[in-house]
Design a protein around this motif. Structure first.
Motif, PDB file in Angstrom:
ATOM      1  N   ASP A 129      -7.450   6.974   5.982  1.00 25.88           N
ATOM      2  CA  ASP A 129      -7.323   5.593   6.878  1.00 25.88           C
ATOM      3  C   ASP A 129      -5.931   5.055   6.793  1.00 25.88           C
ATOM      4  OD1 ASP A 129     -10.308   5.952   7.376  1.00 25.88           O
ATOM      5  OD2 ASP A 129     -10.851   4.614   5.724  1.00 25.88           O
ATOM      6  N   ILE A 130      -5.016   5.647   6.304  1.00 20.19           N
ATOM      7  CA  ILE A 130      -3.506   5.325   6.435  1.00 20.19           C
ATOM      8  C   ILE A 130      -2.641   5.963   7.265  1.00 20.19           C
ATOM      9  CG2 ILE A 130      -1.730   4.461   5.011  1.00 20.19           C
ATOM     10  CD1 ILE A 130      -3.530   4.509   2.538  1.00 20.19           C
ATOM     11  N   LYS A 131      -2.021   5.245   8.010  1.00 19.69           N
ATOM     12  CA  LYS A 131      -0.968   5.864   9.030  1.00 19.69           C
ATOM     13  C   LYS A 131       0.293   5.030   9.050  1.00 19.69           C
ATOM     14  CE  LYS A 131      -1.121   5.645  13.616  1.00 19.69           C
ATOM     15  NZ  LYS A 131      -1.524   6.076  14.923  1.00 19.69           N
ATOM     16  N   ILE A 132       1.509   6.091   8.563  1.00 19.58           N
ATOM     17  CA  ILE A 132       2.808   5.512   8.603  1.00 19.58           C
ATOM     18  C   ILE A 132       3.564   5.724   9.793  1.00 19.58           C
ATOM     19  CG2 ILE A 132       4.701   5.112   7.222  1.00 19.58           C
ATOM     20  CD1 ILE A 132       3.136   5.431   4.708  1.00 19.58           C
ATOM     21  N   GLU A 138       6.428   0.925   9.816  1.00 18.82           N
ATOM     22  CA  GLU A 138       4.969   0.360   9.875  1.00 18.82           C
ATOM     23  C   GLU A 138       3.780   0.895   9.159  1.00 18.82           C
ATOM     24  OE1 GLU A 138       6.101  -2.211  13.995  1.00 18.82           O
ATOM     25  OE2 GLU A 138       4.719  -0.370  14.269  1.00 18.82           O
ATOM     26  N   VAL A 139       2.927   0.402   8.679  1.00 25.76           N
ATOM     27  CA  VAL A 139       1.792   0.680   7.908  1.00 25.76           C
ATOM     28  C   VAL A 139       0.542   0.233   8.650  1.00 25.76           C
ATOM     29  CG1 VAL A 139       0.666   1.037   5.762  1.00 25.76           C
ATOM     30  CG2 VAL A 139       3.152   0.991   5.883  1.00 25.76           C
ATOM     31  N   VAL A 146      -0.666  -3.490   8.933  1.00 17.87           N
ATOM     32  CA  VAL A 146      -0.514  -3.941   7.567  1.00 17.87           C
ATOM     33  C   VAL A 146       0.617  -4.431   7.174  1.00 17.87           C
ATOM     34  CG1 VAL A 146      -1.038  -3.919   5.269  1.00 17.87           C
ATOM     35  CG2 VAL A 146      -2.513  -2.664   6.660  1.00 17.87           C
ATOM     36  N   GLU A 147       1.035  -5.774   6.912  1.00 14.71           N
ATOM     37  CA  GLU A 147       2.241  -6.386   6.326  1.00 14.71           C
ATOM     38  C   GLU A 147       2.508  -5.886   4.943  1.00 14.71           C
ATOM     39  OE1 GLU A 147       4.618  -7.296   8.412  1.00 14.71           O
ATOM     40  OE2 GLU A 147       3.267  -7.665  10.081  1.00 14.71           O
ATOM     41  N   LEU A 148       3.518  -5.259   4.634  1.00 14.68           N
ATOM     42  CA  LEU A 148       3.913  -4.788   3.429  1.00 14.68           C
ATOM     43  C   LEU A 148       5.621  -4.987   3.118  1.00 14.68           C
ATOM     44  CD1 LEU A 148       2.716  -1.253   2.766  1.00 14.68           C
ATOM     45  CD2 LEU A 148       1.616  -3.216   2.214  1.00 14.68           C
ATOM     46  N   THR A 149       5.806  -5.493   2.008  1.00 14.51           N
ATOM     47  CA  THR A 149       7.223  -5.900   1.406  1.00 14.51           C
ATOM     48  C   THR A 149       7.916  -4.460   1.371  1.00 14.51           C
ATOM     49  OG1 THR A 149       7.000  -5.545  -0.814  1.00 14.51           O
ATOM     50  CG2 THR A 149       6.415  -7.740   0.095  1.00 14.51           C
ATOM     51  N   ALA A 150       9.397  -4.497   1.587  1.00 10.49           N
ATOM     52  CA  ALA A 150      10.056  -3.178   1.312  1.00 10.49           C
ATOM     53  C   ALA A 150       9.644  -2.337   0.002  1.00 10.49           C
ATOM     54  CB  ALA A 150      11.567  -3.444   1.458  1.00 10.49           C
TER      55      ALA A 150
END
Length: 216
Positions: A129-132, A138-139, A146-150
């Motif tokens: 279910d994950i797409k980058i 962006e994730v 989804v907001e992720l840190t670096a």
């Protein structure tokens, strides 16, 4: 056809694996010693099944030689010992199997590491279910941004590019933290993995008890 090198001094086990893998559509060779394995590395190999306990030299010395040739390495061993397994993974092994193991499990592990060879650097990487989006960094999880840190992004990217590969805590430390002592005190890695799980899925990165983490 993918090529497998079985590095195993037990002839019965080696022949059993070879027969099964040939029937599964792989091209298979056997090396029964360290130096025979060195000789066989001169041909194209995709995956090596490495029994560490070789008669002429410690098989750990082969791991880096195999990795320099971009060969995926699955360690096979009778030693179900955390320190032993961690040492193998830290030296570059992609996965491990503790003997005795089923031939179906062996094939599944081989298929998993082979998928990392085929992964191309396209615009997108998708896993379950994950797409980058590699261009925009962006994730997306279930189509939601989804907001992720670096740091969280880089760790997720490592795992999604290498599904099913176990990374020890020591390996992740060296990759993402320069100050090892500070990490140990802060337990930063554990907290970072926890945040990635909370933002995506609690099962996205699983804990391999006493060793490290993997994406299943």
């Amino acid at each position: 056809m993918k090529s497998i090198l079985i590095i195993e001094d037990n002839a019965e086990i080696a022949l059993q694996m070879k027969k099964y893998l040939i029937n599964e559509g792989y091209e298979v060779d056997i090396a029964s010693s360290y130096y025979e394995a060195i000789y066989n590395m001169n041909v194209d190999i995709d995956v090596a099944l490495l029994d560490i306990n070789l008669p002429d030299k410690d098989g750990h010395h082969l791991i880096k030689k195999l990795k320099k040739k971009d060969i995926r390495v699955i360690v096979t061993t009778v030693k179900n010992d955390e320190d032993f397994i961690i040492a193998s993974l830290d030296q570059g092994a992609d996965d491990y199997l503790v003997k005795p193991f089923s031939l179906a499990m062996l094939r599944a592990r081989i298929d998993a590491v082979l998928r990392t060879i085929a992964l191309a650097e396209d615009e997108f990487i998708t896993y379950k279910d994950i797409k980058i989006d590699l261009i925009k960094s962006e994730v997306y999880f279930k189509e939601e941004l989804v907001e992720l840190t670096a740091l969280e992004y880089e760790i997720l990217l490592l795992f999604i590019k290498n599904p099913h590969r176990v990374y020890t805590r020591g390996q992740l430390l060296e990759m993402f933290w320069e100050d090892r002592d500070r990490f140990v005190n802060d337990n930063t890695l554990t907290s970072t993995i926890k945040r990635v799980r909370e933002k995506l899925d609690r099962e996205v990165i699983t804990t391999v008890r006493g060793i490290g983490y993997r994406m299943d």
